[in-house]
Motif scaffolding. Structure first.
Motif, short mmCIF file in Angstrom:
data_model
loop_
_atom_site.label_atom_id
_atom_site.label_comp_id
_atom_site.label_asym_id
_atom_site.label_seq_id
_atom_site.Cartn_x
_atom_site.Cartn_y
_atom_site.Cartn_z
N HIS A 1 8.59 4.57 -8.31
CA HIS A 1 8.36 5.18 -9.63
C HIS A 1 8.64 4.12 -10.69
CE1 HIS A 1 8.39 9.05 -7.53
NE2 HIS A 1 9.46 8.61 -6.90
N ARG B 1 0.84 -1.22 0.00
CA ARG B 1 0.00 0.00 0.00
C ARG B 1 0.86 1.26 0.00
NH1 ARG B 1 -5.27 -0.46 0.36
NH2 ARG B 1 -6.22 -2.43 1.00
N VAL B 2 1.95 1.24 0.78
CA VAL B 2 2.81 2.43 0.89
C VAL B 2 3.65 2.64 -0.37
CG1 VAL B 2 4.72 3.44 2.21
CG2 VAL B 2 2.86 2.28 3.41
N GLN B 3 3.94 1.54 -1.11
CA GLN B 3 4.83 1.68 -2.26
C GLN B 3 4.27 2.63 -3.33
OE1 GLN B 3 4.48 0.20 -5.59
NE2 GLN B 3 2.40 -0.58 -5.23
N LYS B 4 2.96 2.86 -3.33
CA LYS B 4 2.38 3.77 -4.33
C LYS B 4 2.89 5.19 -4.15
CE LYS B 4 -1.85 0.99 -4.45
NZ LYS B 4 -3.30 0.93 -4.11
N LYS B 5 3.40 5.50 -2.94
CA LYS B 5 3.83 6.88 -2.66
C LYS B 5 5.31 7.12 -2.97
CE LYS B 5 0.37 7.51 0.95
NZ LYS B 5 0.10 7.86 2.38
N TRP B 6 6.10 6.01 -3.12
CA TRP B 6 7.53 6.26 -3.31
C TRP B 6 8.16 5.47 -4.45
CZ3 TRP B 6 11.29 2.41 -2.54
CH2 TRP B 6 10.85 1.25 -1.92
#
Length: 291
Positions: A289, A282-287
């Motif tokens: 690329h 879930r968090v990987q969407k924010k960091w």
């Protein structure tokens, strides 16, 4: 697709599905059931409901082992990824003998963990280990790497970092070589220096690689067992300060024949890994690329 095509497709994947059901899904279901059972000395077991989980909730040893596992993971994963990145960047240069250096870094990956543990146990030996011999050139004090309660966990973590660098380095190296060169050329034309290129191009382009490595590294590290088992040992006075949650599972399952309680510990670890992995995705969407 025609109906016959679906039939052939299912027939082709049937062996894999059968293997997955027999060797992965069925053992998981059995483990869930066994975690609700109590075993006696003769290997018989009976349904005991939530007794194992109630016992585990008040078991200070399990929570201490879980704390050791978390500390071990928080040390080895970030430090391992940072050192692997440095090694990959250095080994991505055009220098003579680069295949030899890459091979040397990768050797620990193809070495048996038990052999690694035995070698490092000798290096860490407080009386005649190589590390203390080297330190003896500067000081007469001998460091008890594996018997000092405040140092033993960090000593084993250092070995875990060392043994993981080779695998991580190869993955990061492949990521580095997949970065388009025109990005660096454009940055050079804009006057960017080496550090600016590294932080503005290299690290963002490597974020999918770091995400993959962080997921598998955390899962692997949370299951650490052989280093503690081989380097510290069950009779060491510092085993309580270094034992991991998988070591607890081993002790209850194979030394104390309390497989029901051991399986409940395994279920706890399974739940922790599942939750951590879901959070990572879930968090990987924010960091991360991808382009």
């Amino acid at each position: 697709m025609r109906r016959g095509d679906y039939t052939w497709a299912y027939l082709m994947i049937a062996p894999t599905m059968l293997g997955t059901l027999l060797f992965h899904i069925w053992p998981v279901l059995q483990s869930v059931y066994l975690s609700f059972t109590t075993w006696n000395s003769f290997g018989n077991y009976k349904w005991s409901g939530l007794d194992n989980y109630r016992r585990m909730a008040h078991d200070a040893e399990v929570w201490s082992s879980l704390g050791n596992t978390v500390v071990f993971t928080l040390i080895t994963v970030p430090v391992g990824l940072a050192l692997s990145t440095i090694a990959a960047v250095l080994l991505n240069q055009k220098i003579r003998g680069i295949p030899v250096y890459r091979t040397l870094y990768f050797l620990p990956v193809i070495t048996m963990p038990a052999a690694i543990a035995m070698v490092w146990k000798w290096l860490y030996n407080g009386d005649f280990g190589l590390l203390n011999e080297l330190l003896g050139l500067f000081s007469s004090a001998k460091v008890q790497w594996l018997t000092n309660p405040g140092l033993a966990l960090y000593s084993t973590a250092a070995v875990a970092v060392w043994s993981a660098i080779g695998y991580n380095m190869i993955i990061i190296l492949s990521g580095l070589q997949g970065i388009p060169s025109h990005l660096y050329e454009a940055a050079s034309m804009d006057g960017a220096g080496g550090m600016r290129k590294f932080f503005s191009i290299t690290l963002p382009m490597l974020s999918p690689t770091f995400f993959f490595l962080s997921v598998i590294s955390i899962i692997s590290t949370l299951q650490t067992f052989e280093l503690v088992f081989m380097m510290i040992g069950a009779n060491s006075p510092v085993i309580g300060r270094t034992q991991t949650i998988v070591y607890d599972f081993f002790k209850y399952a194979f030394l104390m024949n309390d497989k029901g309680y051991a399986t409940s510990i395994a279920m706890l670890l399974f739940a922790i890994i599942l939750v951590v992995t879901v959070i990572q995705f879930r968090v990987q969407k924010k960091w991360v690329h991808y382009e």
